[in-house]
Design an enzyme around this catalytic site. Structure first.
Site, PDB file in Angstrom:
ATOM      1  N   ILE A  65       0.856  -1.193   0.000  1.00 13.40           N
ATOM      2  CA  ILE A  65       0.000   0.000   0.000  1.00 13.40           C
ATOM      3  C   ILE A  65       0.888   1.238   0.000  1.00 13.40           C
ATOM      4  CG2 ILE A  65      -1.754   1.317   1.286  1.00 13.40           C
ATOM      5  CD1 ILE A  65      -2.547  -1.429   2.592  1.00 13.40           C
ATOM      6  N   ASP A 108      10.509   7.932  -1.034  1.00 14.40           N
ATOM      7  CA  ASP A 108       9.914   9.053  -1.762  1.00 14.40           C
ATOM      8  C   ASP A 108       9.608   8.558  -3.169  1.00 14.40           C
ATOM      9  OD1 ASP A 108       9.286  11.273  -3.234  1.00 14.40           O
ATOM     10  OD2 ASP A 108      10.905  12.521  -2.428  1.00 14.40           O
ATOM     11  N   TYR A 155      -2.896  18.132 -11.116  1.00 14.67           N
ATOM     12  CA  TYR A 155      -3.542  17.009 -10.412  1.00 14.67           C
ATOM     13  C   TYR A 155      -4.573  16.361 -11.331  1.00 14.67           C
ATOM     14  CZ  TYR A 155      -6.294  14.500  -6.854  1.00 14.67           C
ATOM     15  OH  TYR A 155      -6.947  13.536  -6.125  1.00 14.67           O
ATOM     16  N   LYS A 187      -4.452  12.509 -12.816  1.00 12.80           N
ATOM     17  CA  LYS A 187      -5.466  11.494 -12.502  1.00 12.80           C
ATOM     18  C   LYS A 187      -6.150  10.984 -13.781  1.00 12.80           C
ATOM     19  CE  LYS A 187      -4.973  11.211  -8.039  1.00 12.80           C
ATOM     20  NZ  LYS A 187      -4.544   9.976  -7.394  1.00 12.80           N
TER      21      LYS A 187
HETATM   22  N1  NAP Z   1      -9.245  12.725  -0.078  1.00 10.72           N
HETATM   23  C1  NAP Z   1     -10.044  12.784  -1.136  1.00 10.72           C
HETATM   24  O1  NAP Z   1     -11.147  13.379  -1.103  1.00 10.72           O
HETATM   25  C2  NAP Z   1      -9.647  12.123  -2.417  1.00 10.72           C
HETATM   26  C3  NAP Z   1     -10.547  12.186  -3.498  1.00 10.72           C
HETATM   27  C4  NAP Z   1     -10.176  11.578  -4.703  1.00 10.72           C
HETATM   28  C5  NAP Z   1      -8.971  10.922  -4.819  1.00 10.72           C
HETATM   29  N2  NAP Z   1      -8.116  10.887  -3.743  1.00 10.72           N
HETATM   30  C6  NAP Z   1      -6.848  10.178  -3.917  1.00 10.72           C
HETATM   31  O2  NAP Z   1      -6.711   9.232  -2.873  1.00 10.72           O
HETATM   32  C7  NAP Z   1      -5.331   9.028  -2.593  1.00 10.72           C
HETATM   33  C8  NAP Z   1      -5.084   9.185  -1.098  1.00 10.72           C
HETATM   34  O3  NAP Z   1      -5.461  10.501  -0.748  1.00 10.72           O
HETATM   35  P1  NAP Z   1      -5.619  10.999   0.763  1.00 10.72           P
HETATM   36  O4  NAP Z   1      -6.736  11.961   0.761  1.00 10.72           O
HETATM   37  O5  NAP Z   1      -5.622   9.844   1.685  1.00 10.72           O
HETATM   38  O6  NAP Z   1      -4.261  11.831   0.908  1.00 10.72           O
HETATM   39  P2  NAP Z   1      -3.432  12.293   2.194  1.00 10.72           P
HETATM   40  O7  NAP Z   1      -4.204  12.091   3.447  1.00 10.72           O
HETATM   41  O8  NAP Z   1      -2.903  13.642   1.875  1.00 10.72           O
HETATM   42  O9  NAP Z   1      -2.226  11.227   2.199  1.00 10.72           O
HETATM   43  C9  NAP Z   1      -1.343  11.165   1.128  1.00 10.72           C
HETATM   44  C10 NAP Z   1      -0.403  10.002   1.335  1.00 10.72           C
HETATM   45  O10 NAP Z   1       0.543   9.999   0.252  1.00 10.72           O
HETATM   46  C11 NAP Z   1       1.869   9.939   0.783  1.00 10.72           C
HETATM   47  N3  NAP Z   1       2.831  10.644  -0.067  1.00 10.72           N
HETATM   48  C12 NAP Z   1       2.810  11.943  -0.449  1.00 10.72           C
HETATM   49  N4  NAP Z   1       3.894  12.239  -1.153  1.00 10.72           N
HETATM   50  C13 NAP Z   1       4.633  11.098  -1.233  1.00 10.72           C
HETATM   51  C14 NAP Z   1       5.882  10.764  -1.829  1.00 10.72           C
HETATM   52  N5  NAP Z   1       6.626  11.668  -2.489  1.00 10.72           N
HETATM   53  N6  NAP Z   1       6.329   9.497  -1.713  1.00 10.72           N
HETATM   54  C15 NAP Z   1       5.616   8.568  -1.031  1.00 10.72           C
HETATM   55  N7  NAP Z   1       4.434   8.827  -0.453  1.00 10.72           N
HETATM   56  C16 NAP Z   1       3.952  10.074  -0.544  1.00 10.72           C
HETATM   57  C17 NAP Z   1       1.741  10.616   2.156  1.00 10.72           C
HETATM   58  O11 NAP Z   1       2.749  10.184   3.059  1.00 10.72           O
HETATM   59  P3  NAP Z   1       4.073  11.046   3.397  1.00 10.72           P
HETATM   60  O12 NAP Z   1       3.697  12.483   3.375  1.00 10.72           O
HETATM   61  O13 NAP Z   1       4.473  10.515   4.720  1.00 10.72           O
HETATM   62  O14 NAP Z   1       5.032  10.663   2.323  1.00 10.72           O
HETATM   63  C18 NAP Z   1       0.389  10.120   2.637  1.00 10.72           C
HETATM   64  O15 NAP Z   1       0.517   8.862   3.242  1.00 10.72           O
HETATM   65  C19 NAP Z   1      -4.562  10.046  -3.444  1.00 10.72           C
HETATM   66  O16 NAP Z   1      -4.097   9.427  -4.617  1.00 10.72           O
HETATM   67  C20 NAP Z   1      -5.637  11.066  -3.797  1.00 10.72           C
HETATM   68  O17 NAP Z   1      -5.354  11.748  -4.988  1.00 10.72           O
HETATM   69  C21 NAP Z   1      -8.423  11.469  -2.556  1.00 10.72           C
END
Ligand code: NAP
Length: 248
Positions: free
Chosen positions: A21, A64, A156, A160
């Site tokens: 994951i 990263d 973004y 996507k």
């Molecule tokens: N939240 C929403 O409403 C929503 C809606 C549609 C789609 N999504 C998609 O769902 C997915 C998860 O989103 P979320 O809302 O759970 O985001 P989030 O809470 O901001 O978490 C993002 C995760 O990605 C990791 N990450 C960021 N930069 C990284 C890097 N350079 N290398 C490795 N890991 C990295 C972060 O960990 P670290 O910072 O520790 O690296 C964190 O675990 C994303 O793809 C997002 O686009 C979210």
């Protein structure tokens, strides 16, 4: 005993042994780690920060994913585990508000494209030799903005849309390998990414549960109720959906 098969006719992994994951430290990814640990899986949890992901059945990998070194580090961790991967969930993502009429640092564009689009492609390729055949599942987490862009987050949206397209192409390529490829399309979920905007959001736990169920069924697309509604509406009234999403 008869082996159960999913909707794609592939053997069903009711209790996947090994799950990778990405974006595991927070939000949807952290909720996914909990779901799969509860199911008894060994989880390889990837993010830059890893202290939050420590647990007995979790192997945290600090990487990263916007770098080649990060992808390689995950590949080495999976190889060291010495067991086939049942589920790969490409979930890590970032969303930058970018106004290209102003001065934008090109490095921010590179990083956003790398994490959201290039990393899922390269990680899938790097882990290809380790995916269980037949029976593995790859899940790519996209977004409703892959249908119509969100003007305040142009890169973004493009990343996507690219990931959604890659997911469909990969699905065709993996058919004869017995590997299921799924697109997960979350609606707004209450995480750091959406902090301070939107209402009636799904919890990360609800989104993670939807993904787990979709993986078990072998669905082509995982779309919780709200996303399903938007996807259906988009077929009938795309310009209305485009207008609504442009205001997200
Ligand atoms: N939240 C929403 O409403 C929503 C809606 C549609 C789609 N999504 C998609 O769902 C997915 C998860 O989103 P979320 O809302 O759970 O985001 P989030 O809470 O901001 O978490 C993002 C995760 O990605 C990791 N990450 C960021 N930069 C990284 C890097 N350079 N290398 C490795 N890991 C990295 C972060 O960990 P670290 O910072 O520790 O690296 C964190 O675990 C994303 O793809 C997002 O686009 C979210």
């Amino acid at each position: 005993m008869l082996m159960p098969f999913n909707l794609k006719g592939h053997p069903m992994n009711r209790n996947p042994n090994t799950v990778v994951i990405t974006g595991a430290s927070r939000g949807i990814g952290a909720a996914l780690v909990k779901v799969y640990v509860q199911k008894g899986a060994k989880v390889i949890a990837v993010s830059r920060s890893t202290s939050e992901t420590a647990a007995p059945d979790v192997t945290p990998v600090a990487a990263d994913l916007s770098t080649e070194t990060g992808i390689e580090r995950v590949m080495r961790a999976v190889a060291a585990l010495g067991r086939p991967v049942d589920v790969l969930i490409n979930n890590a993502g970032i969303q930058n508000a970018l106004d290209l009429r102003c001065d934008v640092d090109p490095a921010r564009i590179d990083t956003e494209m790398a994490i959201n689009l290039t990393a899922p492609v390269k990680l899938t390729l790097a882990l290809m030799p380790f995916l269980r055949r037949p029976g593995a599942t790859v899940v790519n987490v996209t977004s409703l903005v892959s249908l119509h862009p969100k003007p305040s987050a142009p890169v973004y949206s493009a990343s996507k849309a690219g990931l959604a397209s890659f997911t469909r192409a990969l699905r065709h390529q993996m058919v004869d390998q017995g590997i299921t490829v799924i697109e997960a399309v979350p609606p707004l979920v209450e995480t750091d990414m959406t902090r301070g905007r939107g209402t009636a959001k799904l919890s990360p736990e609800e989104m993670a549960a939807a993904i787990e169920t979709g993986v078990e069924r072998g669905a082509c697309r995982i779309a919780p109720e709200k996303s399903k509604f938007v996807l259906r509406l988009n077929r009938a009234l795309p310009s209305l959906v485009a207008r609504v999403l442009s205001k997200e």
